[in-house]
Design a protein around this motif. Sequence first.
Motif, PDB file in Angstrom:
ATOM      1  N   LYS A  12      48.668  59.780  88.279  1.00 19.05           N
ATOM      2  CA  LYS A  12      49.958  59.987  88.944  1.00 19.05           C
ATOM      3  C   LYS A  12      49.980  59.208  90.247  1.00 19.05           C
ATOM      4  CE  LYS A  12      51.770  64.116  86.877  1.00 19.05           C
ATOM      5  NZ  LYS A  12      50.772  64.377  85.833  1.00 19.05           N
ATOM      6  N   LEU A  13      50.733  58.128  90.247  1.00 20.55           N
ATOM      7  CA  LEU A  13      50.901  57.320  91.461  1.00 20.55           C
ATOM      8  C   LEU A  13      52.407  57.166  91.660  1.00 20.55           C
ATOM      9  CD1 LEU A  13      48.491  54.415  90.424  1.00 20.55           C
ATOM     10  CD2 LEU A  13      47.947  56.148  92.127  1.00 20.55           C
ATOM     11  N   GLY A  14      53.053  58.231  92.159  1.00 18.78           N
ATOM     12  CA  GLY A  14      54.506  58.218  92.133  1.00 18.78           C
ATOM     13  C   GLY A  14      54.940  58.439  90.705  1.00 18.78           C
ATOM     14  N   THR A  16      54.085  58.348  86.600  1.00 14.80           N
ATOM     15  CA  THR A  16      52.866  58.650  85.854  1.00 14.80           C
ATOM     16  C   THR A  16      52.475  57.464  84.987  1.00 14.80           C
ATOM     17  OG1 THR A  16      53.503  60.965  85.808  1.00 14.80           O
ATOM     18  CG2 THR A  16      51.839  60.266  84.222  1.00 14.80           C
ATOM     19  N   ILE A  17      51.199  57.059  85.096  1.00 14.75           N
ATOM     20  CA  ILE A  17      50.677  55.996  84.237  1.00 14.75           C
ATOM     21  C   ILE A  17      49.903  56.640  83.098  1.00 14.75           C
ATOM     22  CG2 ILE A  17      49.037  54.082  84.118  1.00 14.75           C
ATOM     23  CD1 ILE A  17      49.665  53.674  87.144  1.00 14.75           C
ATOM     24  N   HIS A  18      50.265  56.288  81.874  1.00 11.69           N
ATOM     25  CA  HIS A  18      49.563  56.835  80.703  1.00 11.69           C
ATOM     26  C   HIS A  18      48.467  55.862  80.310  1.00 11.69           C
ATOM     27  CE1 HIS A  18      52.612  59.939  80.253  1.00 11.69           C
ATOM     28  NE2 HIS A  18      53.494  59.000  80.559  1.00 11.69           N
ATOM     29  N   ALA A  19      47.305  56.004  80.924  1.00 10.63           N
ATOM     30  CA  ALA A  19      46.202  55.078  80.649  1.00 10.63           C
ATOM     31  C   ALA A  19      45.736  55.214  79.202  1.00 10.63           C
ATOM     32  CB  ALA A  19      45.049  55.314  81.616  1.00 10.63           C
ATOM     33  N   LEU A  20      45.693  56.466  78.705  1.00 12.52           N
ATOM     34  CA  LEU A  20      45.486  56.717  77.269  1.00 12.52           C
ATOM     35  C   LEU A  20      46.585  57.658  76.821  1.00 12.52           C
ATOM     36  CD1 LEU A  20      41.600  57.208  77.043  1.00 12.52           C
ATOM     37  CD2 LEU A  20      42.920  55.122  76.625  1.00 12.52           C
ATOM     38  N   SER A  39      44.869  43.157  79.748  1.00 14.33           N
ATOM     39  CA  SER A  39      44.439  43.847  80.955  1.00 14.33           C
ATOM     40  C   SER A  39      45.353  45.040  81.241  1.00 14.33           C
ATOM     41  CB  SER A  39      44.480  42.847  82.112  1.00 14.33           C
ATOM     42  OG  SER A  39      44.052  43.477  83.280  1.00 14.33           O
ATOM     43  N   GLY A  40      44.751  46.189  81.543  1.00 16.37           N
ATOM     44  CA  GLY A  40      45.543  47.368  81.877  1.00 16.37           C
ATOM     45  C   GLY A  40      45.928  48.225  80.684  1.00 16.37           C
ATOM     46  N   CYS A  41      45.476  47.861  79.471  1.00 23.08           N
ATOM     47  CA  CYS A  41      45.900  48.620  78.285  1.00 23.08           C
ATOM     48  C   CYS A  41      45.083  49.892  78.071  1.00 23.08           C
ATOM     49  CB  CYS A  41      45.852  47.741  77.039  1.00 23.08           C
ATOM     50  SG  CYS A  41      44.180  47.355  76.493  1.00 23.08           S
ATOM     51  N   GLY A  42      44.012  50.084  78.869  1.00 20.96           N
ATOM     52  CA  GLY A  42      43.269  51.345  78.771  1.00 20.96           C
ATOM     53  C   GLY A  42      41.856  51.218  78.216  1.00 20.96           C
ATOM     54  N   LYS A  43      41.367  50.002  78.066  1.00 17.55           N
ATOM     55  CA  LYS A  43      40.045  49.793  77.445  1.00 17.55           C
ATOM     56  C   LYS A  43      38.928  50.460  78.258  1.00 17.55           C
ATOM     57  CE  LYS A  43      40.356  45.237  77.682  1.00 17.55           C
ATOM     58  NZ  LYS A  43      41.659  45.117  78.369  1.00 17.55           N
ATOM     59  N   SER A  44      38.916  50.200  79.561  1.00 18.65           N
ATOM     60  CA  SER A  44      37.847  50.774  80.396  1.00 18.65           C
ATOM     61  C   SER A  44      37.978  52.286  80.471  1.00 18.65           C
ATOM     62  CB  SER A  44      37.888  50.190  81.806  1.00 18.65           C
ATOM     63  OG  SER A  44      37.683  48.804  81.747  1.00 18.65           O
ATOM     64  N   THR A  45      39.213  52.764  80.542  1.00 19.37           N
ATOM     65  CA  THR A  45      39.438  54.220  80.560  1.00 19.37           C
ATOM     66  C   THR A  45      38.863  54.847  79.301  1.00 19.37           C
ATOM     67  OG1 THR A  45      41.459  53.863  81.826  1.00 19.37           O
ATOM     68  CG2 THR A  45      41.212  56.009  80.758  1.00 19.37           C
ATOM     69  N   LEU A  46      39.110  54.214  78.159  1.00 16.76           N
ATOM     70  CA  LEU A  46      38.585  54.724  76.888  1.00 16.76           C
ATOM     71  C   LEU A  46      37.057  54.737  76.905  1.00 16.76           C
ATOM     72  CD1 LEU A  46      38.795  55.608  73.943  1.00 16.76           C
ATOM     73  CD2 LEU A  46      39.126  53.209  73.311  1.00 16.76           C
TER      74      LEU A  46
END
Length: 222
Positions: A12-14, A16-20, A39-46
């Motif tokens: 939540k940065l203002g 909401t970003i749905h990383a996954l 980049s930014g599609c959620g690979k590292s989060t996964l």
Amino acid sequence: MLSLTNIRREYKLGETIHALDDLSLTIEKGEFVAIIGPSGCGKSTLLNILGLLDVPNSGEYTIEDKRVDDLSKKQRAQFRNGVFGFVFQSFNLLPRTTTYDNVMLPLKYRRGDHRDGKVREVIASVGLTDRLKSKPNQLSGGQQQRVAIARALVNDPKIILADEPTGNLDTKTGLEIMELFKKIHEAGTTIVMVTHNNELLTYATRVISMKDGRIVKDERKK
Ligand code: ADP
């Protein structure tokens, strides 16, 4: 072996970003999985959630049929050390610390005399026996990544999680590191690797494409 069901990870940065975004995924023993996507599609989060470095906001995660999404921080750390080895783009070695001591680190709290033998064995397996006493700044990038791989192997992990492991290496050195992963995979270790280098996909047995926190393609090779 690993099973994610309806996993959400939000920031939540203002807004909401749905990383996954409601992601489900099963990984079987013996697979060599490559995860690709912009980049930014959620690979590292996964990868971080798979490796119990991060926890989802909701969803279910099981490792070998044991629920792990509701573990305490301490239990997570124990589980993590027993199951996973990590390899990162930037090697993440301790500076001013020798190859030997960097690889010994995960075994620091384990008692017994076999530690020395194990450390030497995994360092030999990545071809660095002649650099036991070198510090990271005395090693090439490829050699530093070999130290990091030896460190990841020292606990006999079931699964290696690698985040852009060749991202800081030139093409030739990167392919040498991939050959090492291939050897590790053939010896029975499951590997999950994030990459945006399509040349490396030939090493994988399965390629998962992500976009906007979701899996948009999942291909297994014969
Ligand atoms: P990738 O590895 O595919 O480049 P990430 O998993 O790093 O993607 O990031 C997925 C999304 O989550 C991106 O929009 C990113 O900006 C956001 N994100 C990742 N980590 C954080 C964080 N700690 N705080 C806020 N947003 C984050």
